[in-house]
Design a protein around this motif. Sequence first.
Motif, PDB file in Angstrom:
ATOM      1  N   LEU A 154       4.119  -2.027 -12.813  1.00 17.92           N
ATOM      2  CA  LEU A 154       4.366  -0.581 -12.866  1.00 17.92           C
ATOM      3  C   LEU A 154       3.247   0.181 -12.156  1.00 17.92           C
ATOM      4  CD1 LEU A 154       5.629  -0.312 -16.551  1.00 17.92           C
ATOM      5  CD2 LEU A 154       6.973   0.221 -14.512  1.00 17.92           C
ATOM      6  N   GLU A 155       2.000  -0.254 -12.364  1.00 14.16           N
ATOM      7  CA  GLU A 155       0.884   0.389 -11.679  1.00 14.16           C
ATOM      8  C   GLU A 155       1.003   0.198 -10.164  1.00 14.16           C
ATOM      9  OE1 GLU A 155      -2.662  -1.190 -13.349  1.00 14.16           O
ATOM     10  OE2 GLU A 155      -2.521  -0.009 -15.188  1.00 14.16           O
ATOM     11  N   TYR A 156       1.387  -1.010  -9.752  1.00 12.53           N
ATOM     12  CA  TYR A 156       1.547  -1.261  -8.317  1.00 12.53           C
ATOM     13  C   TYR A 156       2.633  -0.358  -7.733  1.00 12.53           C
ATOM     14  CZ  TYR A 156       1.478  -3.810  -3.919  1.00 12.53           C
ATOM     15  OH  TYR A 156       1.327  -4.132  -2.589  1.00 12.53           O
ATOM     16  N   ALA A 157       3.693  -0.127  -8.502  1.00 15.23           N
ATOM     17  CA  ALA A 157       4.818   0.679  -8.018  1.00 15.23           C
ATOM     18  C   ALA A 157       4.431   2.130  -7.763  1.00 15.23           C
ATOM     19  CB  ALA A 157       5.974   0.608  -9.006  1.00 15.23           C
ATOM     20  N   THR A 158       3.309   2.583  -8.328  1.00  9.07           N
ATOM     21  CA  THR A 158       2.869   3.948  -8.045  1.00  9.07           C
ATOM     22  C   THR A 158       2.410   4.089  -6.595  1.00  9.07           C
ATOM     23  OG1 THR A 158       0.573   3.527  -8.764  1.00  9.07           O
ATOM     24  CG2 THR A 158       2.139   4.298 -10.445  1.00  9.07           C
ATOM     25  N   ARG A 159       2.161   2.960  -5.921  1.00  6.68           N
ATOM     26  CA  ARG A 159       1.675   3.011  -4.542  1.00  6.68           C
ATOM     27  C   ARG A 159       2.794   2.997  -3.505  1.00  6.68           C
ATOM     28  NH1 ARG A 159      -2.366  -2.100  -4.662  1.00  6.68           N
ATOM     29  NH2 ARG A 159      -2.591  -2.184  -6.938  1.00  6.68           N
ATOM     30  N   GLY A 287       7.347  -5.664   2.592  1.00  7.95           N
ATOM     31  CA  GLY A 287       6.120  -5.835   3.355  1.00  7.95           C
ATOM     32  C   GLY A 287       4.847  -5.808   2.542  1.00  7.95           C
ATOM     33  N   HIS A 288       4.968  -5.798   1.208  1.00  7.88           N
ATOM     34  CA  HIS A 288       3.781  -5.759   0.360  1.00  7.88           C
ATOM     35  C   HIS A 288       3.310  -7.189   0.048  1.00  7.88           C
ATOM     36  CE1 HIS A 288       3.916  -1.427  -0.549  1.00  7.88           C
ATOM     37  NE2 HIS A 288       5.219  -1.578  -0.397  1.00  7.88           N
ATOM     38  N   LYS A 289       2.003  -7.372   0.042  1.00  9.38           N
ATOM     39  CA  LYS A 289       1.419  -8.651  -0.341  1.00  9.38           C
ATOM     40  C   LYS A 289       1.023  -8.555  -1.807  1.00  9.38           C
ATOM     41  CE  LYS A 289      -0.278  -9.868   4.262  1.00  9.38           C
ATOM     42  NZ  LYS A 289      -1.466 -10.222   5.089  1.00  9.38           N
ATOM     43  N   ILE A 290       1.741  -9.227  -2.663  1.00 10.90           N
ATOM     44  CA  ILE A 290       1.492  -9.141  -4.097  1.00 10.90           C
ATOM     45  C   ILE A 290       1.416 -10.545  -4.679  1.00 10.90           C
ATOM     46  CG2 ILE A 290       3.971  -8.920  -4.632  1.00 10.90           C
ATOM     47  CD1 ILE A 290       3.075  -7.005  -6.934  1.00 10.90           C
TER      48      ILE A 290
END
Length: 313
Positions: A154-159, A287-290
Motif C-alpha cells: 500500500l505504501e509503494y502504491a502511493t508512488r 515497469g516497477h522493480k519491486i
Amino acid sequence: MVELGRDRLRELLDAVLADKGKGQYRSLDDMAGDVFVSPFHFSRMLSRGSHESPVAMRRRVLMERAARQLQRGSSVAEAAWAAGYDSVEGFSRAFARAFGHPPSRPAVRHWLPAPNGIHFHPPISLWVDSVERAADPLFEQLVRHDLDDTRALLEYATRITDTELRKVWLPATVVLQTDGVEETIGDVLTHLVQAKETWLASIEGHDTPSSAERPSVSELIERHDAVAASWLAMVRDLDARGAWGDRLIDALCDPPESFVMSSVIAHVVTFSAHRRQLVRHMLRASGHKIGPGDPIMWLRRRRHEATTGNELE
C-alpha cells in the motif's frame, strides 16, 4: 513457567528492565554490569531461565509499557522517549511492527506474545501469566508477514500514478467468485484490505463495512491500519485460548454457514498471499522493480531489528 521470587532470575530481570533515566539506551554490557557478570554469562543465564534474550525482552517489555502509556493518553513522543528511542519515527516503525498498526491508534491489548509469560504490569511492575503459551511461531509469522507486506505494498502504491493504479493489467481475473473481477492494482489492493474487514465483521457480529467503489490508496492505508490491529488481536486471542477449532456461524450467508476458525485464518492468509503476488506482477508489468515479499527476508529483518534496534539494509 518461570517462578519470580527474590532469586537470581529476579535479579537478572531487574537488571534487564532497570531505568537509568528516561530515554537512555541500556546495552547488554550495562545490564550484565548491574549483576557483576560478563555479558556472555548474563545472556546465557537469562535466556536459559526465560527462553528470551535480554535485549529482546527489554525491547518487548518497554514496548508493552509504551503501549500502556498510549492507552492512558501519553503522546507518541513521550512514549518513544520513555522506551529509549531517539526519534518518534524509529519508535513508530518498531511499534507498528510489534502491534500491526501505528502508535497513533492505541493497542487493543498492551501485552505482546512472550515465550515466558513475563509482561509489563503498571505502574512499574512485571506480571507473570502462569498459563500463557508461547505463540505458535508459524501462525505468528504468517499473519504478521501478511499484515506487514500488505502495508508495504500500500505504501509503494502511493508512488504510482492513478493511471497505473486503475489500468487493466489482468483482464477478467477472478480470485474468488464471491469477490468479482480483480484486474487492476486498485482492485486487488482493495480486496486485500476488504477481506479482513468482512471476516472480522462476521467474527465480531458487526455489519459488513461499506466503502467507496474505488477507494484511494490513502483511504486503503487508513482502513488497513484500522483493521490490522483488531485482526492481529483476534488471531492472537484464538491462539492464546487454543480456540482454533471454534466455529463461526455466519448469519450473513444465505443460508447461514458454519466455519472452523482455523480454516478462516488459513483462507485469509492463502488468498492474501496470492493477491500480494498479483500486485507485484502488475507493478512489474508497469515497469516497477519491486522485491518478492519473501518471508525469509522479512523475518531476518525483524530479528535483526529486535536485537540491534537498527534496520537491516
